[in-house]
Write an enzyme that holds these catalytic residues in place. Structure first.
Site, PDB file in Angstrom:
ATOM      1  N   CYS A 102      -3.532  10.748 -10.594  1.00 40.19           N
ATOM      2  CA  CYS A 102      -4.571  11.372 -11.400  1.00 40.19           C
ATOM      3  C   CYS A 102      -4.120  11.504 -12.851  1.00 40.19           C
ATOM      4  O   CYS A 102      -2.966  11.260 -13.179  1.00 40.19           O
ATOM      5  CB  CYS A 102      -4.895  12.747 -10.835  1.00 40.19           C
ATOM      6  SG  CYS A 102      -5.243  12.726  -9.053  1.00 40.19           S
ATOM      7  N   ARG A 127      -6.353   6.005 -14.254  1.00 41.18           N
ATOM      8  CA  ARG A 127      -5.556   6.609 -13.194  1.00 41.18           C
ATOM      9  C   ARG A 127      -6.398   7.063 -12.005  1.00 41.18           C
ATOM     10  O   ARG A 127      -5.838   7.372 -10.949  1.00 41.18           O
ATOM     11  CB  ARG A 127      -4.797   7.817 -13.743  1.00 41.18           C
ATOM     12  CG  ARG A 127      -3.683   7.472 -14.699  1.00 41.18           C
ATOM     13  CD  ARG A 127      -3.180   8.718 -15.402  1.00 41.18           C
ATOM     14  NE  ARG A 127      -1.963   8.450 -16.143  1.00 41.18           N
ATOM     15  CZ  ARG A 127      -0.746   8.745 -15.715  1.00 41.18           C
ATOM     16  NH1 ARG A 127      -0.588   9.315 -14.541  1.00 41.18           N
ATOM     17  NH2 ARG A 127       0.314   8.467 -16.443  1.00 41.18           N
ATOM     18  N   TRP A 174      -8.032  10.731  -8.494  1.00 47.85           N
ATOM     19  CA  TRP A 174      -8.026   9.730  -7.426  1.00 47.85           C
ATOM     20  C   TRP A 174      -7.760  10.495  -6.143  1.00 47.85           C
ATOM     21  O   TRP A 174      -6.699  11.083  -5.962  1.00 47.85           O
ATOM     22  CB  TRP A 174      -6.946   8.681  -7.669  1.00 47.85           C
ATOM     23  CG  TRP A 174      -7.022   7.513  -6.745  1.00 47.85           C
ATOM     24  CD1 TRP A 174      -7.767   6.385  -6.891  1.00 47.85           C
ATOM     25  CD2 TRP A 174      -6.299   7.351  -5.507  1.00 47.85           C
ATOM     26  NE1 TRP A 174      -7.563   5.537  -5.836  1.00 47.85           N
ATOM     27  CE2 TRP A 174      -6.672   6.106  -4.965  1.00 47.85           C
ATOM     28  CE3 TRP A 174      -5.381   8.141  -4.815  1.00 47.85           C
ATOM     29  CZ2 TRP A 174      -6.151   5.615  -3.768  1.00 47.85           C
ATOM     30  CZ3 TRP A 174      -4.866   7.663  -3.605  1.00 47.85           C
ATOM     31  CH2 TRP A 174      -5.253   6.417  -3.102  1.00 47.85           C
ATOM     32  N   ASN A 198      -1.391  16.328 -10.507  1.00 49.30           N
ATOM     33  CA  ASN A 198      -1.195  14.915 -10.214  1.00 49.30           C
ATOM     34  C   ASN A 198      -0.058  14.812  -9.215  1.00 49.30           C
ATOM     35  O   ASN A 198       1.065  15.215  -9.510  1.00 49.30           O
ATOM     36  CB  ASN A 198      -0.843  14.160 -11.500  1.00 49.30           C
ATOM     37  CG  ASN A 198      -0.430  12.723 -11.242  1.00 49.30           C
ATOM     38  OD1 ASN A 198      -0.674  12.172 -10.178  1.00 49.30           O
ATOM     39  ND2 ASN A 198       0.221  12.123 -12.223  1.00 49.30           N
ATOM     40  N   GLY A 199      -0.321  14.306  -8.024  1.00 50.77           N
ATOM     41  CA  GLY A 199       0.732  14.144  -7.032  1.00 50.77           C
ATOM     42  C   GLY A 199       0.336  14.652  -5.666  1.00 50.77           C
ATOM     43  O   GLY A 199      -0.842  14.706  -5.321  1.00 50.77           O
ATOM     44  N   GLU A 579      -3.334 -14.380  -3.605  1.00 50.17           N
ATOM     45  CA  GLU A 579      -3.788 -13.629  -4.771  1.00 50.17           C
ATOM     46  C   GLU A 579      -5.278 -13.820  -5.009  1.00 50.17           C
ATOM     47  O   GLU A 579      -5.986 -12.869  -5.362  1.00 50.17           O
ATOM     48  CB  GLU A 579      -2.982 -14.049  -6.000  1.00 50.17           C
ATOM     49  CG  GLU A 579      -3.432 -13.432  -7.306  1.00 50.17           C
ATOM     50  CD  GLU A 579      -3.307 -11.920  -7.349  1.00 50.17           C
ATOM     51  OE1 GLU A 579      -3.878 -11.321  -8.288  1.00 50.17           O
ATOM     52  OE2 GLU A 579      -2.658 -11.331  -6.460  1.00 50.17           O
ATOM     53  N   LYS A 583      -8.009 -10.783  -5.086  1.00 54.53           N
ATOM     54  CA  LYS A 583      -8.902 -10.516  -6.218  1.00 54.53           C
ATOM     55  C   LYS A 583     -10.353 -10.452  -5.764  1.00 54.53           C
ATOM     56  O   LYS A 583     -11.113  -9.569  -6.186  1.00 54.53           O
ATOM     57  CB  LYS A 583      -8.754 -11.613  -7.282  1.00 54.53           C
ATOM     58  CG  LYS A 583      -7.528 -11.486  -8.145  1.00 54.53           C
ATOM     59  CD  LYS A 583      -7.647 -10.269  -9.062  1.00 54.53           C
ATOM     60  CE  LYS A 583      -6.263  -9.812  -9.481  1.00 54.53           C
ATOM     61  NZ  LYS A 583      -5.507  -9.127  -8.422  1.00 54.53           N
ATOM     62  N   GLU A 586     -10.984  -7.270  -3.724  1.00 53.51           N
ATOM     63  CA  GLU A 586     -10.831  -6.060  -4.532  1.00 53.51           C
ATOM     64  C   GLU A 586     -12.097  -5.691  -5.280  1.00 53.51           C
ATOM     65  O   GLU A 586     -12.461  -4.513  -5.346  1.00 53.51           O
ATOM     66  CB  GLU A 586      -9.715  -6.261  -5.571  1.00 53.51           C
ATOM     67  CG  GLU A 586      -8.316  -5.987  -5.094  1.00 53.51           C
ATOM     68  CD  GLU A 586      -7.315  -6.142  -6.224  1.00 53.51           C
ATOM     69  OE1 GLU A 586      -6.421  -5.294  -6.326  1.00 53.51           O
ATOM     70  OE2 GLU A 586      -7.419  -7.098  -7.004  1.00 53.51           O
ATOM     71  N   HIS A 602      -3.439 -23.147  13.251  1.00 54.57           N
ATOM     72  CA  HIS A 602      -2.845 -22.208  14.199  1.00 54.57           C
ATOM     73  C   HIS A 602      -3.645 -20.915  14.308  1.00 54.57           C
ATOM     74  O   HIS A 602      -3.074 -19.840  14.534  1.00 54.57           O
ATOM     75  CB  HIS A 602      -1.408 -21.901  13.789  1.00 54.57           C
ATOM     76  CG  HIS A 602      -0.510 -23.093  13.812  1.00 54.57           C
ATOM     77  ND1 HIS A 602      -0.136 -23.722  14.978  1.00 54.57           N
ATOM     78  CD2 HIS A 602       0.060 -23.803  12.803  1.00 54.57           C
ATOM     79  CE1 HIS A 602       0.645 -24.746  14.695  1.00 54.57           C
ATOM     80  NE2 HIS A 602       0.772 -24.825  13.376  1.00 54.57           N
ATOM     81  N   LYS A 702      -5.892   2.089 -11.128  1.00 58.81           N
ATOM     82  CA  LYS A 702      -4.945   1.170 -11.746  1.00 58.81           C
ATOM     83  C   LYS A 702      -3.512   1.533 -11.396  1.00 58.81           C
ATOM     84  O   LYS A 702      -2.702   0.665 -11.102  1.00 58.81           O
ATOM     85  CB  LYS A 702      -5.129   1.196 -13.271  1.00 58.81           C
ATOM     86  CG  LYS A 702      -4.311   0.154 -14.002  1.00 58.81           C
ATOM     87  CD  LYS A 702      -4.795  -1.243 -13.664  1.00 58.81           C
ATOM     88  CE  LYS A 702      -4.024  -2.303 -14.403  1.00 58.81           C
ATOM     89  NZ  LYS A 702      -4.428  -3.647 -13.969  1.00 58.81           N
TER      90      LYS A 702
END
Length: 707
Positions: A102, A127, A174, A198-199, A579, A583, A586, A602, A702
């Site tokens: 946060c 954040r 967040w 934050n945490g 990747e 993307k 996401e 397979h 982020k």
């Protein structure tokens, strides 16, 4: 238990300049090409995280080496104890699961702080953006305005219900404990105190149970409310705000940055940190607290960074800082180079698209910092170990950075001829592998603050490994604990889905590969010059790749209709397939998976039908014919194939492809940096077509570290 017992674009790059800094067993040299001092590559890239013993004068564009003694864990703060339980202490080396989620801002001023709080939160929204809020004092009483969702919702509420207090705190969240609702939004408030956090408070459930037993009623699902009510409990016992916070800190366990606002105290904020960063900003008759220098840049350039275990008593004219042992200490005040200007999107509709198109420039900046254009040689700074003596390398990272590490595995093994292991940090830290002494461990991280990666770093250090950090924040925790810091010069990346940070990580890893190969005798000077020449061509080739934007937008129209998308690649194109799939999922929320093309038979081939879009990364290299065989297998089962190759490769299948993108022919060392770009554009345009929030996709942030 009846109660709670509480205890106490450059051309000349061969001139290196930079300050030599000394302090407390820390000797750091900064090598900075003078012609690289660009605002785009430096000024906006300052987000100082955690305790700071040494600060470079040119942080974002510095190429750093740290030669330091192995740090020891700071002494734990006494946390108090229960009557029937022994004093609890964290096991040595155990790192909290989360440390950067946060954003926090606090202001003590002479006029209304609401506009400044909102401005700081705008700069911290990367954040977290599940909810936001501010708290201030009106006639001594705490007034709080909170809103679910993006910061714009809080701004609208403040327009409707303004507040005009001269002291206040703000928070953008967040969610970790409790749904992202207005009730759970911070600041968390009682009648006596407001708290921004934050945490993670790891023992909040025990505290919650005990406080309920004392008659306190909880209104939220957050861990932070236990802190707020605990501080309220101590205030009710007659303790001063400073005493109440000090005692609260002895009882809470976990990782946190906290800022407290108190009813009736118009000239006081108290901040504390353990594991999460917190900075103090100095003004004229006003003071500030924030999660990083970026948040404080519009308000002040004079910054102090709290160290581990510190708490700060902040008024409009003074700051008193106390360490973990409750001793008053002095922390240095530094001049921040962070820009006060908000980073804009320019003419682009989204930050992500802007950052994709910035890649030719930032890749060039990163390469130019280490490649001498006159000699075409890779110049790493002076190291604290012999590069040529390394015979084993471990690359450890998370998410997109892990994919960069997977690409590097191919390069390091094939060019430098060194044994390489790659691992996801969250798995590596618990697998506890044997690591022969004398090897090197490379840690790749955009933020430099990922808790799992930090824990893996400390394990590797204990195993006698040389520590190399590749980060976009050269003053981050990972950078401070490394032996060698190789910064990426991506500049600020606002979009949550990483783009330019990824390609600049690849650029640094490619240069490290060439340097290691030369040091080990795997290549000679002529081959080094050749490879450096190939790398130097990437910025111009990347601009060519970006010319395919319109064609990729056409592909996205088809991808946006898909339920499932499969990415295939061989060799170093396999990590790019991973990747590309990441993307797409996401930001468009389409289910996508990346596979090694040879593994398709397979299992994944069972998914192939006319409704599945298959994106094949097929550079025209020594594996092209093998990949082509896999493409034929997909087509034989009705799969629609979109292929990314060069002109010669695309021509092999001509009109049989649903779509194709022809990229410039290039050396295999260069290929991953170029082939990453169309996949980023494809994900971007698909997400836009589906109406997703491209820059701030759901459930993500982020800088968030979760196991």
């Amino acid at each position: 238990m009846s109660g709670i017992p509480f205890g106490d674009e450059p051309s000349i790059l061969d001139c290196w300049t930079g300050p030599k800094l000394h302090g407390a067993g820390d000797r750091r040299r900064h090598f900075l090409p003078q012609t690289c001092r660009r605002p785009e590559a430096s000024g906006h890239n300052l987000s100082y995280l955690g305790d700071q013993r040494v600060r470079a004068q040119a942080i974002a564009a510095a190429f750093s080496v740290i030669i330091r003694d192995v740090p020891t864990d700071p002494p734990p703060i006494a946390r108090g104890h229960y009557v029937d339980k022994p004093r609890h202490r964290r096991r040595p080396g155990v790192v909290p699961e989360e440390n950067l989620m946060c954003g926090i801002i606090g202001i003590v001023a002479k006029e209304s702080v609401a506009p400044g709080l909102l401005e700081g939160l705008r700069r911290l929204e990367y954040r977290g953006y599940d909810s936001a809020g501010i708290a201030t004092l009106i006639n001594g009483h705490i007034e709080c305005r909170r809103a679910k969702g993006k910061l714009i919702n809080l701004a609208r509420r403040l327009d409707q219900e303004p507040v005009h207090g001269v002291v206040g705190i703000g928070h953008t969240r967040w969610a970790t404990h409790g749904l992202p609702t207005e009730t759970n939004a911070h600041p968390i408030v009682t009648d006596r105190v407001a708290v921004a956090h934050n945490g993670i408070i790891e023992n909040f459930q025990r505290l919650r149970s005990e406080l309920k037993g004392l008659g306190y009623v909880f209104q939220t699902d957050t861990d932070t409310e236990a802190v707020a009510i605990l501080a309220t409990h101590f205030l009710g016992q007659g303790l001063s705000p400073q005493e109440a916070v000090a005692k609260t800190l002895t009882r809470i366990e976990g990782v946190f940055a906290l800022v407290f606002l108190f009813a009736g105290e118009h000239d006081l904020l108290i901040g504390a940190r353990r594991g999460s960063p917190l900075a103090i900003g100095y003004g004229e008759g006003e003071m500030f607290l924030g999660s990083d220098a970026l948040a404080l840049a519009p308000l002040t350039r004079r910054i102090t960074y709290l160290e581990e275990g510190d708490r700060a008593v902040v008024t409009s004219r003074a700051v008193a800082i106390f360490d973990a042992a409750n001793r008053e200490v002095v922390r240095p005040v530094r001049e921040s180079a962070a820009s006060g200007a908000l980073i804009g999107k320019g003419d682009y509709p989204h930050f992500m698209l802007k950052e994709i198109f910035e890649q030719p420039a930032v890749i060039g900046d990163t390469l130019n910092a280490v490649i001498n254009p006159a000699t075409r040689a890779v110049h790493l700074p002076e190291l604290c170990f012999e590069l040529g003596e390394l015979d084993r390398v471990t690359v450890i990272a998370c998410g997109t950075s892990y994919h960069a590490g997977l690409v590097a595995k191919y390069w390091l093994e094939q060019i430098a001829r060194v044994s390489v292991e790659t691992d996801i940090a969250s798995e590596f830290r618990y697998r506890a592998p044997a690591m022969p002494r004398g090897g090197a461990a490379i840690f790749v991280s955009q933020s430099g603050e990922t808790a799992d990666t930090l824990a893996a770093l400390r394990y590797a250090r204990a195993q006698g490994q040389k520590i190399i950090a590749i980060v976009n924040q050269p003053e981050s925790s990972i950078a401070r604990e490394a032996d060698v810091v190789l910064p990426t010069l991506a500049g600020p990346e606002i979009g949550v889905a990483s783009t330019k940070a990824f390609t600049t990580q690849l650029a640094v890893l490619a240069c490290l590969t060439v340097a290691l190969a030369r040091a080990r005798g795997g290549i000679g000077q002529a081959r080094e010059v050749q490879l450096a020449g190939f790398l130097s061509e990437i910025p111009s080739l990347a601009r060519e790749v970006l010319n395919n934007d319109a064609r990729i937008r056409e592909m996205a129209i088809e991808i946006a209709k898909a339920r499932d998308v499969l990415y295939l690649g061989r060799g170093s194109a396999f990590p790019l397939a991973l990747e590309g799939a990441l993307k797409l999922k996401e930001i468009s929320y389409i289910r996508a998976e990346g596979y090694a093309a040879g593994e398709m038979k397979h299992g994944p081939i069972a998914l192939i039908d006319e409704n599945v879009q298959v994106i094949v990364l097929a550079p025209h290299d020594h594996l092209f014919e093998k990949t082509l065989g896999n493409v034929e297998e997909v087509m034989a089962r009705g799969g629609r194939v979109m292929m990314i190759s060069d002109t010669e490769g695309v021509a092999r299948l001509a009109d049989r492809l649903a779509y194709s993108i022809a990229l410039p022919s290039c050396d295999p060392l260069v290929m991953p940096l170029l082939y990453a770009i169309p996949m980023q554009l494809l994900a971007y345009h698909t997400a836009v077509l589906k109406g997703s929030d491209v820059d701030q996709p759901r459930n993500l942030a982020k800088s968030v570290t979760v196991e």
